[in-house]
Design an enzyme around this catalytic site. Structure first.
Site, PDB file in Angstrom:
ATOM      1  N   SER A 130       0.836  -1.200   0.000  1.00  0.00           N
ATOM      2  CA  SER A 130       0.000   0.000   0.000  1.00  0.00           C
ATOM      3  C   SER A 130       0.866   1.242   0.000  1.00  0.00           C
ATOM      4  CB  SER A 130      -0.938   0.002   1.199  1.00  0.00           C
ATOM      5  OG  SER A 130      -0.227   0.445   2.321  1.00  0.00           O
ATOM      6  N   LYS A 131       0.186   2.365  -0.198  1.00  0.00           N
ATOM      7  CA  LYS A 131       0.912   3.633  -0.316  1.00  0.00           C
ATOM      8  C   LYS A 131       1.699   3.944   0.955  1.00  0.00           C
ATOM      9  CE  LYS A 131      -2.571   5.312  -3.359  1.00  0.00           C
ATOM     10  NZ  LYS A 131      -3.903   5.847  -3.401  1.00  0.00           N
ATOM     11  N   SER A 132       1.243   3.375   2.088  1.00  0.00           N
ATOM     12  CA  SER A 132       1.906   3.714   3.342  1.00  0.00           C
ATOM     13  C   SER A 132       3.207   2.918   3.523  1.00  0.00           C
ATOM     14  CB  SER A 132       0.948   3.469   4.507  1.00  0.00           C
ATOM     15  OG  SER A 132       0.426   2.176   4.389  1.00  0.00           O
TER      16      SER A 132
END
Ligand code: GLU
Length: 263
Positions: free
Chosen positions: A233-235
């Site tokens: 994910s983007k995180s």
């Protein structure tokens, strides 16, 4: 052959996007087709111009070039109102005042999705701001032949029930905007990650309700995984194209790394 790359500007470009872009441009090149770039900023609360700018800049740096001007969903209210009008004319759209908390009460189905139980279908609420707008999904199967996964069958009425097309905050939903755009732009091939596979039957149904008899062809490719069970994910800090650039990677190295991550 006309396909599209359709990022949401709610974060920076990451390796998952790069893998998707490799598939999209790869299929297009193979078929002598074209790629449109569509910024999917339908969620006005989460979309940011700085993310859009960074996504476009990183794509250009990686060498992915669109065949036509960039299209932005926030500029396309006319397309969505025209599509809505077609559904309204068929008597299929109704207002829904169910809150998120109420919808959370519905137990998830076998695939983990909560099916809208049709609570507001007979309430005759108008299509006004502050309530959601839903389109009726009649029971019935949708069949498609995924280019990578083979034959698939989905029944949207059993999976998700009546589909939300505009939310309480007046945002057009992803499901509605993406179908209205794919229809209006004449997209012939949709190439995307397998996480969107459950959406395909409902998108084929919606496209038919909007007058498209032959749906696009679909290809759902594997996702870049963080581990065997966890999606990237983007995180996940080290996956951003920006971060890799800042760490001195070349575009060729980022592309090779993305290729190597596809299972
Ligand atoms: N905007 C979607 C996303 O960023 C992709 C839409 C699609 O390919 O159908 O996940």
């Amino acid at each position: 052959m006309l396909t599209r790359f359709a990022p949401a500007p709610t974060g920076f470009l990451h390796l998952g996007h790069v893998v998707n872009a490799l598939f999209v441009w790869g299929y297009a090149r193979e078929a002598g087709g074209r790629v449109l770039l569509r910024i999917e900023d339908h969620d006005r609360q989460r979309s940011r111009p700085e993310f859009e700018h960074a996504i476009l800049e990183d794509l250009a740096w990686l060498g992915f070039q669109a065949d036509g001007p960039v299209v932005r969903q926030s500029d396309r209210a006319g397309v969505y109102h025209a599509a809505l009008a077609r559904l309204v004319a068929q008597g299929l759209v109704y207002g829904c005042s169910c809150t998120r908390a109420e919808l959370q009460q519905v137990p998830p189905g076998p695939d983990g999705e909560r099916r809208y139980p049709g609570t507001c279908r007979a309430r005759c609420l108008g299509l006004v701001d502050g309530v959601g707008w839903r389109v009726q999904m009649a029971p019935g199967e949708e069949r498609f032949d995924d280019r990578l996964l083979g034959a698939r069958v989905q029944d949207p009425s059993a999976q998700c029930g009546d589909l939300l097309i505009r939310d309480r905050l007046c945002n057009w939903t992803y499901q509605f905007a993406v179908v209205a755009d794919d229809c209006a732009q004449g997209i012939t091939d949709v190439i995307r990650g397998v996480d969107l596979l459950p959406s395909t039957g409902r998108q084929i149904r919606l496209a038919r309700l909007l007058g498209r008899a032959t749906p696009p062809r679909f290809a759902h490719h594997p996702l870049v995984m963080k581990s065997a069970t966890e999606k990237l994910s983007k995180s996940d800090g080290d996956t951003g194209v920006r971060d890799l650039r800042a760490a001195g990677w070349s575009a060729a190295e980022v592309l090779a790394h993305a290729r190597a991550l596809v299972p």
